[in-house]
Design an enzyme around this catalytic site. Structure first.
Site, mmCIF file in Angstrom:
data_model
loop_
_atom_site.group_PDB
_atom_site.id
_atom_site.type_symbol
_atom_site.label_atom_id
_atom_site.label_comp_id
_atom_site.label_asym_id
_atom_site.label_seq_id
_atom_site.Cartn_x
_atom_site.Cartn_y
_atom_site.Cartn_z
ATOM 1 N N CYS A 1 -5.848 1.755 5.903
ATOM 2 C CA CYS A 1 -6.277 0.917 6.298
ATOM 3 C C CYS A 1 -5.921 0.161 7.851
ATOM 4 O O CYS A 1 -4.820 1.171 7.970
ATOM 5 C CB CYS A 1 -6.482 -0.300 5.368
ATOM 6 N N CYS B 1 -2.145 -0.613 7.471
ATOM 7 C CA CYS B 1 -1.371 0.868 7.785
ATOM 8 C C CYS B 1 -1.510 0.998 8.459
ATOM 9 O O CYS B 1 -0.309 1.976 9.071
ATOM 10 C CB CYS B 1 -1.985 1.522 5.944
ATOM 11 N N HIS C 1 0.922 -1.251 0.114
ATOM 12 C CA HIS C 1 -0.673 -0.096 -0.176
ATOM 13 C C HIS C 1 0.676 0.951 0.118
ATOM 14 O O HIS C 1 2.414 1.078 0.396
ATOM 15 C CB HIS C 1 -1.006 -0.115 1.050
ATOM 16 N N GLU D 1 1.016 3.765 2.241
ATOM 17 C CA GLU D 1 1.659 4.261 3.272
ATOM 18 C C GLU D 1 2.495 3.376 3.558
ATOM 19 O O GLU D 1 3.979 3.447 3.792
ATOM 20 C CB GLU D 1 0.482 4.109 4.885
#
Length: 158
Positions: free
Chosen positions: A85, A88, A55, A57
């Site tokens: 999320c 993350c 992701h 992040e």
């Protein structure tokens, strides 16, 4: 909440579009800032890497950690174009990042097919109520190894 985005958020938004247009993954970008300077950037690379943890992040945290030669990012703020999320958010805590600034919400992500809001609900449920089956096995072998950690020579706490 309407208003003008900071230049850091504008960069996170730019990275989200950049990665999406490359076909690397969903429309998510992140920038990590320390003392007013960007030290790490990232965008969603799930499709490019076949890595469900890639992701924005996470890729930004990896980039920043390389840049400062440390797994700790104290004194940093992460700017992300969408609310992190649960995975993350946990990584942000593990890295020691002190502040999260986001634009779109988990519900906004849900409107375009991402399950962030569902994951937030799931992790709050007791094991038996989750959609994923979770089973605990005997702990003796695991606990034996874990008991060695506090006395390990050369151990580095994190």
């Amino acid at each position: 909440m309407a208003g003008k985005n900071s230049s850091f958020m504008a960069e996170a938004v730019r990275l989200s579009e950049h990665g999406m247009r490359l076909g690397d993954g969903g429309p998510f970008g992140a920038v990590i800032v320390r003392k007013g300077r960007i030290i790490g950037t990232g965008w969603n690379r799930v499709l490019a890497t076949n890595d469900p943890t890639a992701h924005a992040e996470i890729t930004a945290i990896r980039d920043a950690c390389r840049a400062v030669s440390s797994y700790r990012l104290e004194g940093c703020t992460i700017y992300v174009n969408c609310e992190p999320c649960p995975m993350c958010l946990a990584a942000i805590y593990w890295a020691g990042i002190e502040k999260v600034v986001f634009a779109a919400t988990r519900e906004d992500a849900g409107q375009i097919g991402f399950i962030d809001a569902k994951l937030y609900r799931e992790i709050c449920l007791p094991d038996k109520q989750r959609t994923m089956k979770i089973k605990r096995e005997d702990t003796s072998a695991a606990l034996k190894i874990m008991a060695q950690w506090p006395t390990l020579d050369g151990r580095r706490d994190y």
